[in-house]
Design a protein around this motif. Structure first.
Motif, PDB file in Angstrom:
ATOM      1  N   THR A 123       1.239  -1.078  -0.114  1.00 19.15           N
ATOM      2  CA  THR A 123      -0.110  -0.622   0.214  1.00 19.15           C
ATOM      3  C   THR A 123       0.689   1.105   0.330  1.00 19.15           C
ATOM      4  N   GLU A 124       0.780   2.683  -0.666  1.00 22.89           N
ATOM      5  CA  GLU A 124       1.088   4.208  -0.548  1.00 22.89           C
ATOM      6  C   GLU A 124       0.371   4.455   0.075  1.00 22.89           C
ATOM      7  N   TYR A 125       0.573   5.213   1.694  1.00 21.65           N
ATOM      8  CA  TYR A 125       0.235   5.576   2.556  1.00 21.65           C
ATOM      9  C   TYR A 125       0.152   7.303   2.368  1.00 21.65           C
ATOM     10  N   ARG A 126      -0.762   7.809   1.902  1.00 27.48           N
ATOM     11  CA  ARG A 126      -0.582   9.254   2.297  1.00 27.48           C
ATOM     12  C   ARG A 126      -1.326   9.897   2.882  1.00 27.48           C
ATOM     13  N   SER A 127      -0.747  10.926   3.943  1.00 22.03           N
ATOM     14  CA  SER A 127      -1.972  11.427   4.667  1.00 22.03           C
ATOM     15  C   SER A 127      -2.677  12.565   4.118  1.00 22.03           C
ATOM     16  N   ILE A 128      -4.006  12.553   4.212  1.00 19.84           N
ATOM     17  CA  ILE A 128      -5.102  13.496   3.773  1.00 19.84           C
ATOM     18  C   ILE A 128      -5.528  15.118   4.765  1.00 19.84           C
ATOM     19  N   GLY A 129      -4.958  15.714   4.331  1.00 18.06           N
ATOM     20  CA  GLY A 129      -5.975  17.365   5.207  1.00 18.06           C
ATOM     21  C   GLY A 129      -6.872  17.661   4.813  1.00 18.06           C
ATOM     22  N   SER A 130      -7.974  18.740   5.896  1.00 16.63           N
ATOM     23  CA  SER A 130      -9.105  18.828   5.624  1.00 16.63           C
ATOM     24  C   SER A 130      -8.756  19.284   4.719  1.00 16.63           C
ATOM     25  N   GLY A 131      -9.944  19.086   2.981  1.00 15.72           N
ATOM     26  CA  GLY A 131     -10.023  19.821   1.508  1.00 15.72           C
ATOM     27  C   GLY A 131      -8.947  18.996   0.869  1.00 15.72           C
ATOM     28  N   GLU A 132      -8.544  18.078   1.537  1.00 13.46           N
ATOM     29  CA  GLU A 132      -7.775  18.008   0.069  1.00 13.46           C
ATOM     30  C   GLU A 132      -7.715  15.734   0.410  1.00 13.46           C
ATOM     31  N   THR A 133      -7.593  16.280  -1.685  1.00 13.99           N
ATOM     32  CA  THR A 133      -8.195  14.446  -1.479  1.00 13.99           C
ATOM     33  C   THR A 133      -6.383  13.282  -1.599  1.00 13.99           C
ATOM     34  N   ASP A 134      -6.700  12.790  -2.365  1.00 12.60           N
ATOM     35  CA  ASP A 134      -5.185  11.430  -2.087  1.00 12.60           C
ATOM     36  C   ASP A 134      -4.474  12.430  -4.131  1.00 12.60           C
ATOM     37  N   THR A 135      -4.697  13.244  -4.667  1.00 16.81           N
ATOM     38  CA  THR A 135      -4.631  14.020  -5.953  1.00 16.81           C
ATOM     39  C   THR A 135      -4.080  15.171  -5.630  1.00 16.81           C
ATOM     40  N   THR A 136      -4.725  15.736  -4.548  1.00 20.28           N
ATOM     41  CA  THR A 136      -4.051  17.283  -4.660  1.00 20.28           C
ATOM     42  C   THR A 136      -3.544  16.947  -2.835  1.00 20.28           C
ATOM     43  N   THR A 137      -2.988  16.297  -2.299  1.00 18.97           N
ATOM     44  CA  THR A 137      -2.486  16.566  -1.273  1.00 18.97           C
ATOM     45  C   THR A 137      -0.798  16.619  -1.440  1.00 18.97           C
ATOM     46  N   PRO A 138       0.036  17.312  -0.626  1.00 20.40           N
ATOM     47  CA  PRO A 138       1.023  17.562  -1.336  1.00 20.40           C
ATOM     48  C   PRO A 138       2.243  16.595  -0.882  1.00 20.40           C
ATOM     49  N   ASP A 139       1.476  15.904   0.548  1.00 18.40           N
ATOM     50  CA  ASP A 139       2.619  14.642   0.711  1.00 18.40           C
ATOM     51  C   ASP A 139       2.867  13.818  -0.126  1.00 18.40           C
ATOM     52  N   LEU A 140       4.082  13.225   0.323  1.00 24.05           N
ATOM     53  CA  LEU A 140       4.509  11.746  -0.566  1.00 24.05           C
ATOM     54  C   LEU A 140       3.804  10.356   0.385  1.00 24.05           C
ATOM     55  N   SER A 141       3.811   9.819  -0.458  1.00 23.54           N
ATOM     56  CA  SER A 141       3.387   8.419   0.426  1.00 23.54           C
ATOM     57  C   SER A 141       4.846   7.550   0.996  1.00 23.54           C
ATOM     58  N   VAL A 142       3.638   6.646   1.526  1.00 25.75           N
ATOM     59  CA  VAL A 142       4.378   5.491   2.298  1.00 25.75           C
ATOM     60  C   VAL A 142       4.349   4.238   2.199  1.00 25.75           C
TER      61      VAL A 142
END
Length: 604
Positions: A108-127
């Motif tokens: 799995t590629e886990y990515r934290s998603i903040g309020s108002g963000e989606t998997d395509t818009t959040t800037p966080d790198l995945s783990v």
């Protein structure tokens, strides 16, 4: 970060995901390096794997629960990590460091998603993680794989890959090319930074930032300086898994190596999850103290007091007062930013801030300072941004025994002050205190500049207090989108342009007009907005840029010492100006505000 666009040579390393369907079951016994893959995203993401072998290195019993494991024998590919996190969900792991295990799980590629963000818009790198695991322990008491030692020469000096776009599309990372690629290539592995220096104060969670490059980007007190849009590359966050929260200031250091698996923080950036932390060696950091102005000098300071409200503690007011009286040496004028209204963050329509100001000036008097008078303009309710309901604004405090304030016109939230010709051809303001072009779209949902006319030893000095719009909405500089979108710069550039035109209108009447621009510009000394405001140095001088490089910072964020607050002066005041940043907040775990104040002494 402002980085180079992709070149023809490097464009080949950015490719879309394979179009063909992938099998859902990987061959048994796949190595961790094959699961991690050579890029930022696993080539096996979404597939199930079995028989993945490794040695448990670190166990995490708080959310997200799981453990890190690492191959007993590393592979020979520098682009692939030999470590990985195994997520056990709501169940605490039952393994222990030194256990040899095999794991069957889903990649799995886990990515934290903040309020108002989606998997395509959040800037966080995945783990890359192994989820829904079935773990088999094959032996215990095995030696842990040796950590990768990160030396001052390990991490490249470039922060991000020299490409434009989503760096997770890089199929093969080049660890020697950029810090992001180097760290990604070691995601999940044990790493060690020998006796590192602390570059930012610890927070309430016990997190702290260290540097693996003690001699690079160094501030005068040991922080990591931001001198361009290229982030300092030795910076790594550290958190202790045992829950310890040592209190640390910038410049302190750990007495031994910081060791733990390399992870990605939900707050952005890479982090070492250390099972325990070494002892802390204090640097003995103490707050700086300004020189006192002479009788012939007018001193002007600026201080962002971080959402000051009447309900704040007596300790905060006393500490702010000590900072103004002792550390800033009781300036003649202080532009104070983030003064909230009399009801604080309660959104009840209150806009007056006289109770907030009265409590601050009383605290200053109690600390042995002057009996400051004040001027300000109440904003229209909920129109100037900041904490909802707080109606933050900039206020002038001034010592009436040293300077006089010129009251002219009828100040209001909507009245604009403009330059006009006064006696002997000297410039004066049509309204004092007044606001600069408050109806201009540049100030929408943002603080309007407060302009005031002061008299010192018979000479007119125009002071402007600023608080430009925040960086809210910008993409994380640590994230996957490089260079990040800095959308907030557009409004600050517009604000700078409006204010620059206003300054030029004063200088057109009197080229030797004495002007001091002070406040929280929410931007760097090298930014387009600041260059616009100064006229690229032709109309105003940004004094922080005149300091030695190691002293150019007023704020510390995510382990980076940077400039947000400024004092700018007109040409007539530049000669003989004595300017200092007073470091008493940003580098200390015990902060009264998150900003450092600053002061200039000028001879009008």
């Amino acid at each position: 970060m402002t980085l180079l666009s992709a070149t023809a040579v490097l464009a080949a390393s950015i490719v879309a995901a394979p179009a063909q369907a992938l099998p859902t079951q990987a061959p048994p016994g796949v190595a961790i390096a094959a699961v991690q893959g050579p890029g930022f995203v696993s080539p096996l993401a979404g597939q199930t794997v079995s028989g993945v072998p490794g040695i448990v290195t670190t166990v995490k019993t708080t959310s997200p629960r799981g453990f890190w494991m690492q191959s007993a024998v590393p592979d020979r590919d520098p682009s692939t990590s030999d470590g990985i996190f195994v997520f056990t969900g709501s169940t605490s792991p039952t393994v222990a460091p030194g256990d040899a295990v095999t794991v069957a799980a889903t990649v799995t590629e886990y990515r934290s998603i903040g309020s108002g963000e989606t998997d395509t818009t959040t800037p966080d790198l995945s783990v890359t993680e192994l989820t829904k695991p079935v773990v088999t322990v094959t032996s215990s008491g095995n030696p842990l794989p040796a950590p990768v030692t990160i030396t001052p020469f390990s991490v490249p000096s470039r922060f991000s890959p020299p490409v434009s776009g989503n760096i997770e599309q890089i199929r093969r990372a080049t660890p020697a090319r950029s810090a992001q690629e180097f760290l990604e290539a070691h995601e999940g592995e044990r790493v060690s930074v020998p006796s590192p220096r602390i570059i930012a104060p610890s927070n309430s969670f016990g997190d702290v930032y260290i540097t693996s490059k003690p001699n690079s980007d160094r501030s005068v007190h040991g922080g990591a300086l931001l001198s361009s849009y290229n982030l300092p590359t030795g910076r790594i966050k550290v958190t202790a898994l045992d829950g310890s929260k040592p209190v640390m200031n910038t410049g302190d250091r750990f007495a031994g190596p910081v060791v733990g698996p390399l992870d990605w923080s939900n707050f952005g950036g890479y982090v070492i999850d250390a099972p325990t932390l070494p002892a802390v060696v204090s640097s003995g950091l103490t707050p700086t103290v300004a020189a006192k102005a002479s009788d012939a000098e007018m001193s002007v300071a600026t201080y962002n007091v971080e959402n000051l409200a009447p309900g704040d503690s007596a300790a905060k007011y006393a500490a702010l007062a000590r900072g103004i009286v002792t550390n800033l040496a009781s300036p003649d004028v202080v532009t104070v930013e983030e003064v909230q209204d009399n009801s604080g963050a309660t959104d009840d329509g209150t806009v007056a801030a006289d109770a907030t100001v009265a409590r601050l000036t009383a605290a200053i008097s109690a600390a042995g300072g002057p009996r400051y008078d004040h001027r300000g303009i109440d904003p229209v309710n909920d129109t100037d941004g900041g904490q909802p309901g707080g109606n933050i604004r900039t206020v002038f405090l001034f010592n009436p025994s040293r300077v006089s304030f010129v009251d002219r016109g009828a100040p209001s939230s909507s009245a604009a002050t403009v330059a006009q010709r006064g006696p002997a051809g000297r410039v004066q303001l049509s309204v004092s205190p007044g606001r600069i072009a408050p109806a201009d779209p540049a100030w929408k949902d943002s603080r309007k500049p407060l302009a005031g006319e002061f008299t010192f030893r018979g000479r007119t000095v125009v002071v402007v207090g600023n608080h430009f719009n925040s960086k809210g909405g910008d993409q994380s500089a640590d994230g996957r989108f490089q260079p990040p979108t800095r959308s907030s710069e557009t409004q600050r550039a517009a604000q700078a342009s409006v204010e620059n035109a206003w300054v030029r209108s004063l200088q057109a009447i009197d080229p030797r007009a004495a002007i001091v621009i002070a406040g929280d510009l929410n931007d760097y000394q090298f930014s387009p907005a600041v260059r616009t405001l100064t006229g690229s140095g032709s109309g105003l001088t940004d004094l922080i840029a005149t300091l030695p490089r190691g002293q150019q910072y007023t704020y510390v964020y995510s382990g980076v010492s940077q400039v947000l607050d400024h004092i700018l002066v007109s040409r007539s005041l530049r000669t003989g100006a004595r300017y200092e940043v007073i470091h008493l907040n940003a580098e200390f775990a015990g902060q009264t505000s998150d900003h450092d104040p600053q002061v200039v002494r000028v001879r009008p």
